[in-house]
Write a protein that holds these residues in place. Structure first.
Motif, PDB file in Angstrom:
ATOM      1  N   UNK A 101       0.920  -1.194  -0.153  1.00 19.04           N
ATOM      2  CA  UNK A 101      -0.139   0.097  -0.165  1.00 19.04           C
ATOM      3  C   UNK A 101       0.862   1.299  -0.057  1.00 19.04           C
ATOM      4  N   UNK A 102       0.566   2.053  -0.749  1.00 20.56           N
ATOM      5  CA  UNK A 102       1.153   3.479  -0.960  1.00 20.56           C
ATOM      6  C   UNK A 102       0.250   4.466  -1.127  1.00 20.56           C
ATOM      7  N   UNK A 103       0.354   5.765  -0.428  1.00 16.92           N
ATOM      8  CA  UNK A 103      -0.266   6.946  -0.768  1.00 16.92           C
ATOM      9  C   UNK A 103       0.481   7.565  -2.218  1.00 16.92           C
ATOM     10  N   UNK A 104       0.032   7.650  -3.274  1.00 14.48           N
ATOM     11  CA  UNK A 104       0.580   8.190  -4.401  1.00 14.48           C
ATOM     12  C   UNK A 104       0.614   9.872  -4.495  1.00 14.48           C
ATOM     13  N   UNK A 105       1.740  10.278  -4.276  1.00 18.46           N
ATOM     14  CA  UNK A 105       1.931  11.814  -4.382  1.00 18.46           C
ATOM     15  C   UNK A 105       2.222  12.256  -5.794  1.00 18.46           C
ATOM     16  N   UNK A 106       1.384  12.550  -6.744  1.00 14.19           N
ATOM     17  CA  UNK A 106       1.448  12.753  -8.114  1.00 14.19           C
ATOM     18  C   UNK A 106       1.581  14.287  -8.396  1.00 14.19           C
ATOM     19  N   UNK A 107       2.564  14.546  -9.093  1.00 15.05           N
ATOM     20  CA  UNK A 107       2.940  15.706  -9.752  1.00 15.05           C
ATOM     21  C   UNK A 107       2.908  15.657 -11.068  1.00 15.05           C
TER      22      UNK A 107
ATOM     23  N   UNK B 182      -4.733   7.074  -3.854  1.00 20.37           N
ATOM     24  CA  UNK B 182      -4.582   5.544  -3.372  1.00 20.37           C
ATOM     25  C   UNK B 182      -3.635   4.930  -4.370  1.00 20.37           C
ATOM     26  N   UNK B 183      -2.583   4.159  -3.903  1.00 23.10           N
ATOM     27  CA  UNK B 183      -1.590   3.431  -4.681  1.00 23.10           C
ATOM     28  C   UNK B 183      -1.066   2.204  -4.069  1.00 23.10           C
ATOM     29  N   UNK B 184       0.006   1.806  -4.467  1.00 25.35           N
ATOM     30  CA  UNK B 184       0.862   0.514  -4.113  1.00 25.35           C
ATOM     31  C   UNK B 184       0.328  -0.554  -5.069  1.00 25.35           C
ATOM     32  N   UNK B 185       1.432  -1.249  -5.387  1.00 22.58           N
ATOM     33  CA  UNK B 185       1.010  -2.286  -6.644  1.00 22.58           C
ATOM     34  C   UNK B 185      -0.032  -3.242  -6.067  1.00 22.58           C
TER      35      UNK B 185
ATOM     36  N   UNK C 167       3.730   3.632   3.624  1.00 18.43           N
ATOM     37  CA  UNK C 167       4.250   3.720   2.174  1.00 18.43           C
ATOM     38  C   UNK C 167       3.827   4.831   1.220  1.00 18.43           C
ATOM     39  N   UNK C 168       4.744   5.431   0.650  1.00 11.51           N
ATOM     40  CA  UNK C 168       4.325   6.335  -0.205  1.00 11.51           C
ATOM     41  C   UNK C 168       5.022   6.357  -1.561  1.00 11.51           C
TER      42      UNK C 168
ATOM     43  N   UNK D 178       8.682   4.578  -1.404  1.00 12.72           N
ATOM     44  CA  UNK D 178       9.436   4.158  -0.042  1.00 12.72           C
ATOM     45  C   UNK D 178       8.180   3.428   0.733  1.00 12.72           C
ATOM     46  N   UNK D 179       8.562   2.055   0.865  1.00 17.43           N
ATOM     47  CA  UNK D 179       7.520   1.175   1.467  1.00 17.43           C
ATOM     48  C   UNK D 179       7.034   1.331   2.665  1.00 17.43           C
ATOM     49  N   UNK D 180       7.707   1.963   3.626  1.00 15.62           N
ATOM     50  CA  UNK D 180       7.243   2.175   4.984  1.00 15.62           C
ATOM     51  C   UNK D 180       6.933   1.034   5.742  1.00 15.62           C
ATOM     52  N   UNK D 181       5.625   1.150   6.152  1.00 16.87           N
ATOM     53  CA  UNK D 181       5.422  -0.023   7.172  1.00 16.87           C
ATOM     54  C   UNK D 181       5.289  -1.455   6.571  1.00 16.87           C
TER      55      UNK D 181
END
Length: 308
Positions: free
Chosen positions: A11-17, A38-41, A94-95, A111-114
């Motif tokens: 799980x990642x939060x997608x920060x999209x520019x 929302x993101x993460x493959x 994750x982000x 960055x996978x984080x937890x």
């Protein structure tokens, strides 16, 4: 409630520019927009899967933070089973920092984080869920040890395994041999096979088959996809010419999730590929990882234009 598909999920939060073009080293470029989505493959594939009508669960580890709450809200809204999701105190979720270019292509840093803490113990806790499903899927955004443990459980229970090997990295022979369907893109298949750049895709696919993969489905972006199996001819499916492309974020994840859902329905692999190919094409017409992910009726309608 039993589920058809279990995803060992990132799980990642997608920060999209959104920027006009790729950024050179040391360069600053103004973005015309920014959003958090929302993101993460793994999460993306699970959403695609449930939208294709499959009862879907995730095994995941997220932070007890605002992005973790975002994940739980999404999964609840989509109808994904979250009984095997762990929230970690004091850890960030994750982000993914994503740059989307004017031509619809993108670059991503994750960055996978937890999620980096997903481990065999989480798989052990979910063993009954895995063994009772029809398909277990994963990507290389989660620790390989967790995927390997999950695929061992699945193989012992006769459950089909599906691996999207992205981001590409060296994979142990045991994991490849436990994978019934491997879905690299045309760059990843060369990296996984350990062959030089420029090697024909068929040679790379056959290396992976020789290492024990049941089937290799190579995704080719707008050009479609191809299927490689031992002692069988290649099956090639053309891509779809979509009238408008918002971005390609999540197209590969949509392919994976739709493929898993079709296989869980009992579709033969070639027909499941057709469904996944159409779903991925539809996904690029919406913004963000899940914005364009289609429903099963939408996929069936598109397939009907080509005769199934």
């Amino acid at each position: 409630m039993s589920v058809q598909v279990v995803c060992i999920a990132s799980w990642n939060a997608d920060l999209v520019s959104r920027v006009p073009r790729p950024i050179a080293r040391g360069e600053t470029l103004l973005a015309r927009s920014f959003e958090i989505s929302p993101g993460g493959k793994g999460s993306n594939a699970a959403v695609a899967c449930v939208r294709q009508g499959a009862r879907t669960a995730v095994v995941a580890r997220i932070g007890r933070d605002e992005f973790g709450a975002m994940a739980l809200e999404l999964w609840e809204r989509e109808g994904i089973v979250t009984s095997q999701v762990e929230q970690a105190d004091g850890e960030r979720s994750g982000v993914a920092q994503i740059l989307v270019f004017d031509d619809g292509d993108n670059s991503i840093a994750v960055a996978p984080g937890a999620g980096a803490g997903l481990a065999g113990r989480h798989v052990e806790a979910a063993a009954a869920l895995l063994a009772g499903s029809r398909v277990v899927m994963a990507s290389c955004e989660v620790p390989l040890a967790a995927t390997l443990a999950a695929f061992r459980v699945a193989r012992a229970a006769g459950v089909l395994t599906l691996l999207n090997p992205a981001p590409a990295q060296p994979l142990p022979d045991e994991l490849i041999a436990l994978t019934d369907v491997l879905t690299p893109n045309q760059t990843e298949v060369l990296a996984l096979a350990g062959v030089p750049e420029g090697t024909p895709v068929d040679e790379a696919a056959r290396v992976l088959l020789g290492r024990g993969a049941g089937a290799v489905v190579v995704t080719l972006g707008a050009a479609g996809c191809s299927l490689w199996r031992l002692a069988e001819p290649c099956v090639e499916l053309p891509g779809w010419a979509m009238r408008s492309v918002a971005d390609t974020i999540g197209a590969g994840d949509t392919f994976t999730g739709a493929l898993a859902a079709a296989l869980a329905r009992g579709e033969p692999l070639e027909q499941a590929m057709r469904c996944a190919n159409a779903a991925a094409a539809l996904s690029v017409t919406g913004q963000g990882a899940i914005g364009g992910m289609p429903s099963l009726p939408e996929v069936m309608a598109l397939l009907a234009r080509r005769g199934g």
